[in-house]
Design a protein around this motif. Structure first.
Motif, short mmCIF file in Angstrom:
data_model
loop_
_atom_site.label_atom_id
_atom_site.label_comp_id
_atom_site.label_asym_id
_atom_site.label_seq_id
_atom_site.Cartn_x
_atom_site.Cartn_y
_atom_site.Cartn_z
N VAL A 65 -2.09 -1.44 11.51
CA VAL A 65 -1.67 -1.59 10.11
C VAL A 65 -2.19 -0.44 9.26
CG1 VAL A 65 -1.87 -3.06 8.06
CG2 VAL A 65 -1.46 -4.09 10.30
N SER A 66 -3.41 0.02 9.55
CA SER A 66 -3.97 1.14 8.80
C SER A 66 -3.12 2.39 8.98
CB SER A 66 -5.41 1.39 9.25
OG SER A 66 -5.94 2.54 8.63
N MET A 67 -2.76 2.70 10.22
CA MET A 67 -1.95 3.88 10.48
C MET A 67 -0.53 3.70 9.93
SD MET A 67 -3.18 4.97 14.33
CE MET A 67 -2.17 6.47 14.28
N ALA A 68 -0.01 2.48 10.00
CA ALA A 68 1.33 2.23 9.46
C ALA A 68 1.34 2.39 7.95
CB ALA A 68 1.79 0.82 9.85
N GLY A 69 0.26 1.98 7.29
CA GLY A 69 0.18 2.11 5.84
C GLY A 69 0.16 3.56 5.39
N GLU A 70 -0.32 4.45 6.25
CA GLU A 70 -0.34 5.87 5.94
C GLU A 70 0.86 6.60 6.53
OE1 GLU A 70 -4.09 7.04 7.51
OE2 GLU A 70 -5.25 6.15 5.86
N PRO A 224 -5.02 -4.95 1.62
CA PRO A 224 -4.60 -5.79 2.75
C PRO A 224 -5.46 -5.59 3.99
CG PRO A 224 -3.09 -3.94 2.46
CD PRO A 224 -4.03 -3.92 1.28
N LEU A 225 -6.07 -4.42 4.14
CA LEU A 225 -6.87 -4.18 5.34
C LEU A 225 -8.10 -5.07 5.39
CD1 LEU A 225 -6.67 -0.28 5.70
CD2 LEU A 225 -5.33 -2.04 6.87
N SER A 226 -8.74 -5.28 4.24
CA SER A 226 -9.91 -6.15 4.21
C SER A 226 -9.53 -7.58 4.57
CB SER A 226 -10.56 -6.12 2.82
OG SER A 226 -11.03 -4.83 2.51
N ALA A 234 -2.17 -13.31 9.45
CA ALA A 234 -1.61 -14.28 8.50
C ALA A 234 -1.93 -13.90 7.06
CB ALA A 234 -2.14 -15.68 8.80
N ALA A 235 -2.95 -13.06 6.85
CA ALA A 235 -3.34 -12.67 5.49
C ALA A 235 -2.50 -11.52 4.95
CB ALA A 235 -4.82 -12.29 5.46
N LEU A 236 -1.68 -10.90 5.80
CA LEU A 236 -0.87 -9.77 5.35
C LEU A 236 0.24 -10.25 4.42
CD1 LEU A 236 -0.53 -7.82 8.72
CD2 LEU A 236 -1.88 -7.13 6.72
N LEU A 237 0.49 -9.46 3.37
CA LEU A 237 1.53 -9.81 2.41
C LEU A 237 2.91 -9.36 2.88
CD1 LEU A 237 -0.31 -8.91 -0.93
CD2 LEU A 237 -0.12 -11.15 0.18
N ASP A 238 2.96 -8.32 3.70
CA ASP A 238 4.23 -7.78 4.17
C ASP A 238 4.75 -8.65 5.32
OD1 ASP A 238 6.35 -6.36 5.19
OD2 ASP A 238 5.36 -4.41 5.05
N PRO A 239 5.90 -9.32 5.13
CA PRO A 239 6.41 -10.19 6.21
C PRO A 239 6.79 -9.41 7.46
CG PRO A 239 8.01 -9.99 4.42
CD PRO A 239 6.75 -9.37 3.93
N ALA A 240 7.21 -8.15 7.31
CA ALA A 240 7.56 -7.35 8.48
C ALA A 240 6.33 -7.07 9.33
CB ALA A 240 8.22 -6.04 8.04
N GLN A 241 5.21 -6.79 8.68
CA GLN A 241 3.97 -6.55 9.43
C GLN A 241 3.49 -7.84 10.09
OE1 GLN A 241 1.24 -4.75 6.65
NE2 GLN A 241 2.05 -2.69 7.01
#
Length: 246
Positions: A65-70, A224-226, A234-241
């Motif tokens: 997720v970290s790499m995807a966010g960048e 979102p990373l924290s 389940a804590a991610l806001l992005d449904p695709a992620q």
């Protein structure tokens, strides 16, 4: 005849519960580290928090997720990851890219398996174990095996009680009394299993008691990373992620 069945059930109950108790005691007697014999609980980073909360799988998810966010990696809702930038910024990112493979694309499930065996993940876990924050792999496996053996003893006790009931139905004397005796090993194993699930298991999955204290001291971060590191996908806001990580 039913006393032989009772003896088997009692031996299985005592042996399995004793093994689980020894494993739990060993897991609770982790070596302390740091000044004054107290583990260092300050300064947990995202990777450390992720490992203590969810083990290698959580670290892999965090890195993805970290790499995807960048935008250095594409994380599709279908559960596939594609490398965009093959230059990792730390050992965990580089090991993740290597886990994806030379084609630069792989399903997330396969990445998790390969990344969990990477040297960077092992080094992270060993460092946390050395700091007294993570439970050693041997202790986790011992407790898991102990819980599994107690569960098997419960099933064996039920089978032995059923056999005694069959003898009772066939006219075996004292068959009704036998059922009352079988309640003793059943009570022992069931109580031990419940206590283990409630008290032992949460503290012997990844974080030691000191690690649990460290996790409770981690502030809720705004990003979102924290949330991912502490609570999982389940804590991610992005449904695709969320869909990509399953």
């Amino acid at each position: 005849m039913w006393m032989l069945f009772l003896l088997v059930a009692c031996v299985a109950a005592v042996v399995s519960c004793a093994r689980l108790c020894r494993a739990a005691i060993a897991a609770g007697a982790l070596p302390a580290a740091g000044p004054g014999g107290r583990p260092q609980v300050a300064g947990l980073g995202l990777y450390e928090t992720a490992f203590l909360s969810g083990g290698p799988r959580r670290v892999t998810d965090l890195t993805l997720v970290s790499m995807a966010g960048e935008q250095r990696l594409l994380l599709a809702h279908t559960g596939w990851a594609t490398v965009v930038d093959a230059e990792g910024r730390d050992d965990l990112e580089r090991s993740l890219i290597a886990s994806i493979g030379p084609d630069g694309q792989s399903p997330v499930a396969a990445i998790r398996v390969a990344h969990a065996a990477a040297g960077a993940i092992r080094a992270l876990g060993e460092r946390l174990v050395g700091d007294g924050l993570a439970v050693p792999a041997a202790a986790r496996e011992s407790v898991t095996a102990g819980i599994r053996q107690v569960r098997g003893a419960i099933l064996l006790n039920l089978l032995m009680a059923g056999a005694a009931l069959v003898l009772s139905a066939g006219g075996q004397p004292d068959g009704g009394q036998a059922q009352a005796w079988f309640a003793l090993p059943l009570l022992l194993t069931t109580g031990c299993w419940i206590i283990a699930r409630v008290e032992v298991h949460p503290y012997t999955r990844w974080a030691s008691p000191a690690g649990q204290d460290a996790l409770r001291a981690v502030p809720d971060g705004p990003g979102p990373l924290s949330a991912l590191a502490v609570r999982g996908p389940a804590a991610l806001l992005d449904p695709a992620q969320r869909a990509a990580l399953g």
